[in-house]
Design a protein around this motif. Structure first.
Motif, PDB file in Angstrom:
ATOM      1  N   ALA A  77       0.826  -1.210   0.000  1.00 33.04           N
ATOM      2  CA  ALA A  77       0.000   0.000   0.000  1.00 33.04           C
ATOM      3  C   ALA A  77       0.865   1.267   0.000  1.00 33.04           C
ATOM      4  CB  ALA A  77      -0.944   0.000   1.195  1.00 33.04           C
ATOM      5  N   SER A  78       1.990   1.225   0.692  1.00 34.70           N
ATOM      6  CA  SER A  78       2.861   2.403   0.736  1.00 34.70           C
ATOM      7  C   SER A  78       3.481   2.704  -0.630  1.00 34.70           C
ATOM      8  CB  SER A  78       3.961   2.226   1.789  1.00 34.70           C
ATOM      9  OG  SER A  78       4.921   1.276   1.361  1.00 34.70           O
ATOM     10  N   ARG A  79       3.394   1.745  -1.530  1.00 33.25           N
ATOM     11  CA  ARG A  79       3.899   1.938  -2.893  1.00 33.25           C
ATOM     12  C   ARG A  79       2.774   2.145  -3.902  1.00 33.25           C
ATOM     13  NH1 ARG A  79       7.012   0.292   0.501  1.00 33.25           N
ATOM     14  NH2 ARG A  79       9.259   0.483   0.375  1.00 33.25           N
ATOM     15  N   GLY A  80       1.562   2.284  -3.410  1.00 31.70           N
ATOM     16  CA  GLY A  80       0.449   2.631  -4.277  1.00 31.70           C
ATOM     17  C   GLY A  80      -0.529   1.517  -4.582  1.00 31.70           C
ATOM     18  N   ALA A  81      -0.314   0.322  -4.059  1.00 27.65           N
ATOM     19  CA  ALA A  81      -1.248  -0.776  -4.305  1.00 27.65           C
ATOM     20  C   ALA A  81      -2.572  -0.512  -3.579  1.00 27.65           C
ATOM     21  CB  ALA A  81      -0.656  -2.105  -3.835  1.00 27.65           C
ATOM     22  N   THR A  82      -3.679  -0.554  -4.334  1.00 28.05           N
ATOM     23  CA  THR A  82      -5.002  -0.329  -3.746  1.00 28.05           C
ATOM     24  C   THR A  82      -5.990  -1.405  -4.156  1.00 28.05           C
ATOM     25  OG1 THR A  82      -5.616   1.079  -5.610  1.00 28.05           O
ATOM     26  CG2 THR A  82      -4.715   2.183  -3.654  1.00 28.05           C
ATOM     27  N   ARG A  83      -5.680  -2.137  -5.205  1.00 27.22           N
ATOM     28  CA  ARG A  83      -6.635  -3.087  -5.786  1.00 27.22           C
ATOM     29  C   ARG A  83      -6.329  -4.507  -5.319  1.00 27.22           C
ATOM     30  NH1 ARG A  83      -6.088  -1.179 -11.925  1.00 27.22           N
ATOM     31  NH2 ARG A  83      -7.898  -2.482 -12.276  1.00 27.22           N
ATOM     32  N   PHE A  84      -6.743  -4.815  -4.092  1.00 23.51           N
ATOM     33  CA  PHE A  84      -6.554  -6.152  -3.534  1.00 23.51           C
ATOM     34  C   PHE A  84      -7.781  -6.981  -3.883  1.00 23.51           C
ATOM     35  CE2 PHE A  84      -3.652  -3.566  -1.122  1.00 23.51           C
ATOM     36  CZ  PHE A  84      -2.545  -4.396  -0.978  1.00 23.51           C
ATOM     37  N   VAL A  85      -7.632  -7.870  -4.866  1.00 23.01           N
ATOM     38  CA  VAL A  85      -8.768  -8.641  -5.369  1.00 23.01           C
ATOM     39  C   VAL A  85      -8.981  -9.929  -4.589  1.00 23.01           C
ATOM     40  CG1 VAL A  85      -8.628  -7.679  -7.697  1.00 23.01           C
ATOM     41  CG2 VAL A  85      -7.323  -9.748  -7.133  1.00 23.01           C
ATOM     42  N   PHE A  86      -7.976 -10.335  -3.820  1.00 23.26           N
ATOM     43  CA  PHE A  86      -8.080 -11.548  -3.009  1.00 23.26           C
ATOM     44  C   PHE A  86      -7.198 -11.357  -1.789  1.00 23.26           C
ATOM     45  CE2 PHE A  86      -6.662 -15.766  -1.674  1.00 23.26           C
ATOM     46  CZ  PHE A  86      -7.854 -16.459  -1.613  1.00 23.26           C
ATOM     47  N   ARG A  87      -7.724 -11.758  -0.637  1.00 27.74           N
ATOM     48  CA  ARG A  87      -6.955 -11.710   0.610  1.00 27.74           C
ATOM     49  C   ARG A  87      -7.168 -13.012   1.361  1.00 27.74           C
ATOM     50  NH1 ARG A  87      -5.795  -6.118   2.613  1.00 27.74           N
ATOM     51  NH2 ARG A  87      -6.739  -4.669   1.153  1.00 27.74           N
ATOM     52  N   SER A  88      -6.093 -13.483   1.972  1.00 21.53           N
ATOM     53  CA  SER A  88      -6.187 -14.687   2.784  1.00 21.53           C
ATOM     54  C   SER A  88      -5.056 -14.693   3.805  1.00 21.53           C
ATOM     55  CB  SER A  88      -6.084 -15.946   1.913  1.00 21.53           C
ATOM     56  OG  SER A  88      -6.064 -17.104   2.718  1.00 21.53           O
ATOM     57  N   GLY A  89      -5.309 -15.311   4.929  1.00 19.76           N
ATOM     58  CA  GLY A  89      -4.280 -15.503   5.943  1.00 19.76           C
ATOM     59  C   GLY A  89      -3.416 -16.714   5.655  1.00 19.76           C
ATOM     60  N   SER A  90      -3.728 -17.441   4.616  1.00 19.21           N
ATOM     61  CA  SER A  90      -2.995 -18.652   4.259  1.00 19.21           C
ATOM     62  C   SER A  90      -2.029 -18.381   3.106  1.00 19.21           C
ATOM     63  CB  SER A  90      -3.985 -19.749   3.846  1.00 19.21           C
ATOM     64  OG  SER A  90      -3.323 -20.792   3.156  1.00 19.21           O
ATOM     65  N   ASP A  91      -0.750 -18.662   3.323  1.00 16.41           N
ATOM     66  CA  ASP A  91       0.233 -18.504   2.240  1.00 16.41           C
ATOM     67  C   ASP A  91      -0.131 -19.385   1.055  1.00 16.41           C
ATOM     68  OD1 ASP A  91       1.789 -16.628   3.527  1.00 16.41           O
ATOM     69  OD2 ASP A  91       3.296 -18.062   4.216  1.00 16.41           O
TER      70      ASP A  91
END
Length: 177
Positions: A77-91
Protein backbone atom coordinates in the motif's frame (compact mmCIF):
# COMPACT_ATOMS: atom_id res chain seq x y z
CA UNK A 1 4.62 -22.35 10.99
CA UNK A 2 3.24 -21.25 14.28
CA UNK A 3 2.71 -17.83 15.76
CA UNK A 4 2.45 -19.11 19.32
CA UNK A 5 5.33 -19.84 21.72
CA UNK A 6 6.18 -23.45 22.62
CA UNK A 7 3.88 -25.06 25.14
CA UNK A 8 4.85 -27.67 27.71
CA UNK A 9 4.58 -30.44 25.09
CA UNK A 10 6.54 -28.65 22.33
CA UNK A 11 10.31 -28.95 22.24
CA UNK A 12 10.69 -26.26 19.60
CA UNK A 13 8.66 -24.08 17.28
CA UNK A 14 9.17 -22.06 14.13
CA UNK A 15 7.58 -18.66 14.74
CA UNK A 16 6.80 -15.66 12.58
CA UNK A 17 6.44 -13.32 15.55
CA UNK A 18 8.85 -12.73 18.40
CA UNK A 19 7.82 -14.04 21.80
CA UNK A 20 9.63 -13.94 25.11
CA UNK A 21 11.92 -16.94 25.03
CA UNK A 22 15.37 -17.44 26.41
CA UNK A 23 16.55 -19.54 23.46
CA UNK A 24 16.00 -18.16 19.98
CA UNK A 25 17.62 -18.43 16.60
CA UNK A 26 16.47 -15.80 14.11
CA UNK A 27 16.67 -15.40 10.36
CA UNK A 28 15.11 -13.12 7.77
CA UNK A 29 12.99 -14.77 5.10
CA UNK A 30 13.48 -12.99 1.79
CA UNK A 31 10.26 -11.97 0.07
CA UNK A 32 9.62 -11.43 -3.61
CA UNK A 33 6.81 -10.19 -5.84
CA UNK A 34 5.28 -13.02 -7.87
CA UNK A 35 2.62 -13.30 -10.56
CA UNK A 36 1.37 -16.06 -12.83
CA UNK A 37 2.96 -16.44 -16.25
CA UNK A 38 -0.35 -15.46 -17.83
CA UNK A 39 -0.59 -12.26 -15.73
CA UNK A 40 2.99 -11.39 -16.70
CA UNK A 41 2.35 -12.10 -20.38
CA UNK A 42 -0.76 -9.92 -20.43
CA UNK A 43 0.25 -7.08 -18.10
CA UNK A 44 3.97 -7.08 -17.36
CA UNK A 45 6.11 -7.90 -20.37
CA UNK A 46 9.69 -8.01 -19.20
CA UNK A 47 8.66 -8.97 -15.63
CA UNK A 48 9.48 -5.49 -14.34
CA UNK A 49 7.08 -3.63 -12.05
CA UNK A 50 7.71 0.07 -11.51
CA UNK A 51 6.57 1.55 -8.20
CA UNK A 52 4.57 4.22 -10.03
CA UNK A 53 2.56 1.40 -11.69
CA UNK A 54 1.44 -0.35 -8.49
CA UNK A 55 -1.91 1.49 -8.53
CA UNK A 56 -2.81 0.03 -11.92
CA UNK A 57 -2.26 -3.63 -10.97
CA UNK A 58 -4.24 -6.23 -9.06
CA UNK A 59 -2.79 -7.65 -5.86
CA UNK A 60 -3.29 -10.72 -3.72
CA UNK A 61 -2.90 -9.65 -0.10
CA UNK A 62 -2.62 -11.03 3.37
CA UNK A 63 -5.76 -11.01 5.51
CA UNK A 64 -5.72 -11.39 9.25
CA UNK A 65 -8.74 -12.41 11.29
CA UNK A 66 -8.18 -9.33 13.46
CA UNK A 67 -8.71 -7.07 10.48
CA UNK A 68 -5.44 -5.22 11.09
CA UNK A 69 -2.96 -4.67 8.27
CA UNK A 70 0.14 -6.83 8.20
CA UNK A 71 3.59 -5.61 7.15
CA UNK A 72 3.34 -7.03 3.61
CA UNK A 73 0.05 -5.22 2.88
CA UNK A 74 1.49 -2.04 4.39
CA UNK A 75 4.58 -2.34 2.17
CA UNK A 76 2.40 -2.81 -0.94
CA UNK A 77 0.00 0.00 0.00
CA UNK A 78 2.86 2.40 0.74
CA UNK A 79 3.90 1.94 -2.89
CA UNK A 80 0.45 2.63 -4.28
CA UNK A 81 -1.25 -0.78 -4.30
CA UNK A 82 -5.00 -0.33 -3.75
CA UNK A 83 -6.64 -3.09 -5.79
CA UNK A 84 -6.55 -6.15 -3.53
CA UNK A 85 -8.77 -8.64 -5.37
CA UNK A 86 -8.08 -11.55 -3.01
CA UNK A 87 -6.95 -11.71 0.61
CA UNK A 88 -6.19 -14.69 2.78
CA UNK A 89 -4.28 -15.50 5.94
CA UNK A 90 -2.99 -18.65 4.26
CA UNK A 91 0.23 -18.50 2.24
CA UNK A 92 -0.94 -21.51 0.23
CA UNK A 93 -4.28 -19.88 -0.64
CA UNK A 94 -2.49 -16.68 -1.68
CA UNK A 95 -0.04 -18.73 -3.74
CA UNK A 96 -2.89 -20.56 -5.48
CA UNK A 97 -4.78 -17.32 -6.20
CA UNK A 98 -1.59 -15.87 -7.67
CA UNK A 99 -1.01 -18.99 -9.79
CA UNK A 100 -4.58 -18.63 -11.09
CA UNK A 101 -3.79 -15.14 -12.38
CA UNK A 102 -5.65 -13.11 -9.75
CA UNK A 103 -2.81 -10.63 -9.32
CA UNK A 104 0.63 -9.94 -7.89
CA UNK A 105 1.57 -11.27 -4.47
CA UNK A 106 4.40 -10.73 -2.02
CA UNK A 107 5.50 -14.27 -1.10
CA UNK A 108 8.47 -15.87 0.67
CA UNK A 109 11.13 -16.71 -1.92
CA UNK A 110 11.86 -20.00 -0.15
CA UNK A 111 8.28 -21.10 -0.87
CA UNK A 112 7.51 -19.51 -4.23
CA UNK A 113 10.74 -19.93 -6.21
CA UNK A 114 10.05 -23.60 -6.91
CA UNK A 115 6.44 -23.13 -8.03
CA UNK A 116 6.39 -23.62 -11.82
CA UNK A 117 3.27 -21.47 -12.30
CA UNK A 118 4.82 -18.36 -10.76
CA UNK A 119 7.24 -15.79 -12.16
CA UNK A 120 9.33 -13.60 -9.86
CA UNK A 121 9.04 -9.94 -10.78
CA UNK A 122 11.72 -7.30 -10.74
CA UNK A 123 10.75 -4.15 -8.90
CA UNK A 124 12.52 -0.80 -8.60
CA UNK A 125 12.22 -0.72 -4.82
CA UNK A 126 13.96 -2.71 -2.08
CA UNK A 127 11.87 -5.70 -1.06
CA UNK A 128 11.04 -6.41 2.58
CA UNK A 129 11.89 -9.54 4.52
CA UNK A 130 9.95 -11.45 7.15
CA UNK A 131 11.58 -12.44 10.45
CA UNK A 132 11.50 -16.15 11.28
CA UNK A 133 12.38 -17.45 14.74
CA UNK A 134 13.25 -20.91 15.96
CA UNK A 135 12.27 -21.04 19.63
CA UNK A 136 13.13 -23.89 21.97
CA UNK A 137 13.18 -24.70 25.65
CA UNK A 138 16.55 -23.90 27.15
CA UNK A 139 16.50 -27.02 29.35
CA UNK A 140 15.93 -29.26 26.28
CA UNK A 141 18.58 -27.74 23.98
CA UNK A 142 21.22 -30.38 24.77
CA UNK A 143 18.94 -33.41 24.43
CA UNK A 144 20.53 -35.20 21.42
CA UNK A 145 17.35 -35.48 19.33
CA UNK A 146 16.27 -31.90 20.04
CA UNK A 147 19.82 -30.59 19.40
CA UNK A 148 19.92 -32.41 16.05
CA UNK A 149 16.64 -30.79 14.98
CA UNK A 150 17.77 -27.35 16.23
CA UNK A 151 21.00 -27.66 14.23
CA UNK A 152 19.22 -28.93 11.09
CA UNK A 153 16.55 -26.21 11.22
CA UNK A 154 19.17 -23.58 12.01
CA UNK A 155 21.15 -24.63 8.92
CA UNK A 156 17.97 -24.63 6.81
CA UNK A 157 17.07 -21.16 8.07
CA UNK A 158 20.57 -19.88 7.32
CA UNK A 159 20.60 -21.46 3.86
CA UNK A 160 17.01 -21.17 2.62
CA UNK A 161 15.97 -17.96 4.30
CA UNK A 162 19.14 -15.98 3.63
CA UNK A 163 20.40 -15.40 7.13
CA UNK A 164 22.75 -12.39 7.08
CA UNK A 165 26.40 -13.41 6.68
CA UNK A 166 27.41 -12.07 10.09
CA UNK A 167 24.83 -14.23 11.88
CA UNK A 168 25.71 -17.32 9.83
CA UNK A 169 29.39 -16.85 10.66
CA UNK A 170 28.60 -16.40 14.37
CA UNK A 171 26.36 -19.48 14.39
CA UNK A 172 29.02 -21.66 12.74
CA UNK A 173 31.79 -20.51 15.10
CA UNK A 174 29.51 -21.06 18.12
CA UNK A 175 28.81 -24.63 16.97
CA UNK A 176 32.55 -25.50 16.85
CA UNK A 177 33.94 -27.21 19.98
Amino acid sequence: MKNQPPTTWDDLCVLLALHRHQSLLAAGAALGLYASHVYVEQRLPGRHLRVQDFASHYFVGHDLATGRQDASNQWLASRGATRFVFRSGSDLARQEATEQGQGICLLPDAMAHAVPGLARLEVDAPLPSCPVYLAYHRDRRNVPGVRAVIDALGAALADGLQLPAEKAKAASSAAKP
